[in-house]
Design a protein around this motif. Structure first.
Motif, short mmCIF file in Angstrom:
data_model
loop_
_atom_site.label_atom_id
_atom_site.label_comp_id
_atom_site.label_asym_id
_atom_site.label_seq_id
_atom_site.Cartn_x
_atom_site.Cartn_y
_atom_site.Cartn_z
N GLY A 25 0.76 -1.10 0.14
CA GLY A 25 0.15 0.00 0.00
C GLY A 25 0.80 1.28 0.13
N GLY A 26 0.51 2.28 0.74
CA GLY A 26 1.01 3.61 0.80
C GLY A 26 2.34 3.36 1.36
N THR A 27 2.48 2.45 2.43
CA THR A 27 4.12 2.31 2.99
C THR A 27 5.02 2.13 1.81
N ARG A 28 4.47 1.11 1.02
CA ARG A 28 5.39 0.60 -0.21
C ARG A 28 5.63 1.53 -1.16
N THR A 29 4.81 2.47 -1.46
CA THR A 29 4.85 3.63 -2.29
C THR A 29 5.72 4.72 -1.82
N MET A 30 5.83 4.79 -0.36
CA MET A 30 6.76 5.70 0.29
C MET A 30 8.34 5.25 0.05
N ALA A 31 8.42 3.98 0.43
CA ALA A 31 9.54 3.43 0.41
C ALA A 31 10.22 3.49 -1.14
N LEU A 32 9.40 3.20 -2.21
CA LEU A 32 9.88 3.22 -3.35
C LEU A 32 9.98 4.79 -3.81
N ARG A 33 9.40 5.69 -3.44
CA ARG A 33 9.73 7.03 -3.58
C ARG A 33 11.16 7.53 -3.16
N TYR A 34 11.35 6.72 -1.97
CA TYR A 34 12.71 7.36 -1.26
C TYR A 34 13.68 6.53 -2.22
N ALA A 35 13.50 5.42 -2.68
CA ALA A 35 14.62 4.70 -3.28
C ALA A 35 14.91 5.44 -4.92
N ALA A 36 13.71 5.89 -5.44
CA ALA A 36 13.72 6.43 -6.65
C ALA A 36 14.46 7.92 -6.45
N GLY A 37 14.06 8.50 -5.38
CA GLY A 37 14.32 9.99 -5.32
C GLY A 37 16.01 10.20 -4.81
N ILE A 38 16.37 9.16 -4.15
CA ILE A 38 17.87 9.26 -3.96
C ILE A 38 18.76 8.89 -4.92
N THR A 39 18.28 7.87 -5.83
CA THR A 39 18.79 7.47 -6.93
C THR A 39 19.25 8.56 -7.94
#
Length: 419
Positions: free
Chosen positions: A176-190
């Protein structure tokens, strides 16, 4: 931003928050902490509860902090060398950039750990990789002041890409939303790391324009990633982690000044000139510790908006605390004739960062708990410390006495309020 958690001895916060209300894996605060008994070498990286009891810094986090201070020491040394050489603009530019890399990597690890520290083998190994990155960064700090960014950027990339793997691992175990948050962090940092890599290949005259853009991009990642779902960082744990790192930075400030004084004494035996600086420096450092911990701050950290402003503001708190150590080195070098700058410039290297420290600690901590006349103590003290610059060679001792008086005044007013 994220690490671990356990119930507050005074009871959990009765006000709900988004992460508790919606997080599918948030633990019941009345149940036992699953991390306390699960010793498997690999465990699911699921968010820890914000109400977890007795949540404290781990030995790995303390080791992480100590290794980061190696880079802080190198940054301070570079700043001191530039200021003593009469190049304040060059020194401040390098210091601001170096300290951002150190602080930002430390802060991102700290908030992640506050929500997702599972303390298993992959987590520990990834954290050790991040520590290796900061040591590479530290080795590159002297070159960074000479505008050679290669080694420092490589160390920074190592730290930040290791954090990407942590977020991807968290996303794998969430939904859900928590997974989306984690993926946004990973993408943004990358994406940001691609920008820092590009920085190494652009012409030198383009870098001053690209660096601010990359810094703003880094700062934007957490608010964007957590726009709809908040990570389960633990207020007590976060406040403790920042406090511990502040203590370590202040300790490094004392250590840097001690080494500079020892060297000056061995070479010049100028005890009369050095003792006022030593006394003033100690009063500044002792007062800085006292003022930071005068009031608990975790009760103020209730939402991402409050916590992000507080966490980001610590760039100035930590940066100014470390800069005081560099300033004391400059003042000592001036006292024995090694720094070819004015007495006012040498004193300003101590008084101005000390004043900035007082002002930012007031803005982040004290103004939320002080009332009446107590509200004005730290801002007035900051102005008085800055004014001590006009005293030239006597300014460091005077600034120390002002801060000592500030502590005494604040303690007196607090005692009267409590009665």
């Amino acid at each position: 931003m994220t690490s671990a958690a356990r119930p507050d001895p005074q009871g959990p916060d009765p006000r709900p928050n988004d992460s508790q209300a919606h997080h599918p894996h948030a633990a019941d605060p009345h149940t036992a902490d699953p991390h306390a008994v699960d010793r498997r070498p690999v465990r699911p990286m699921r968010a820890r509860s914000r109400d977890e009891a007795h949540r404290v810094a781990t030995p790995l986090e303390l080791f992480f902090d100590l290794c980061f201070v190696v880079a802080v020491a190198q940054a301070g040394r570079g700043l001191a060398h530039a200021l003593a050489g009469g190049h304040p603009g060059h020194g401040l530019y390098g210091y601001v950039l170096v300290f951002f890399a150190i602080w930002w990597a430390w802060m991102n690890f700290t908030w992640f750990a506050s929500a997702y520290d599972v303390d298993d083998v992959p987590y520990r190994l990834t954290t050790l990789v991040q520590i290796s990155g900061v040591l590479v960064l530290a080795a590159g700090v002297p070159r960074m002041f000479d505008e050679d960014l290669t080694l420092a950027v490589c160390g920074y990339l190592l730290m930040r890409l290791a954090m990407v793997t942590q977020w991807l691992r968290a996303a794998r175990c969430e939904s859900g939303g928590t997974r989306t948050m984690a993926l946004r962090y990973a993408a943004g940092i990358t994406v940001c790391q691609l920008g820092w890599t590009l920085l190494l290949f652009v012409p030198h005259d383009v870098r001053p324009y690209l660096i601010p853009v990359l810094i703003l991009a880094e700062l934007a990642v957490p608010p964007i990633a957590e726009a709809h779902t908040q990570s389960t960082w633990h207020p007590h744990h976060i406040a403790e982690r920042y406090g511990l790192f502040t203590i370590i930075v202040l300790g490094e400030t004392v250590a840097a000044a001690t080494v500079a004084m020892q060297t000056a004494m061995d070479e010049h035996e100028a005890l009369g000139e050095l003792m006022p600086i030593a006394a003033g420096g100690l009063l500044i450092c002792f007062g800085a510790w006292w003022i930071y911990f005068a009031e608990p701050v975790h009760h103020h950290l209730r939402s991402n908006r409050q916590a992000f402003l507080w966490g980001y503001g610590h760039y100035l708190v930590l940066g100014s605390a470390a800069a005081v150590g560099a300033g004391l080195e400059v003042a000592i070098e001036y006292a024995v004739g090694k720094a070819h700058i004015s007495a006012y410039a040498a004193t300003a290297a101590v008084t101005l960062p000390a004043a900035l420290y007082l002002l930012t600690v007031w803005a982040l901590h004290s103004r939320h708990v002080k009332q009446g006349a107590a509200q004005a103590v730290l801002p007035l003290s900051a102005a008085a410390v800055a004014a001590c610059t006009a005293l030239g060679g006597h300014g460091v001792l005077a600034a120390g006495l002002v801060i000592a008086a500030t502590v005494a005044t604040g303690t007196t007013l607090a005692a009267r309020t409590s009665h």
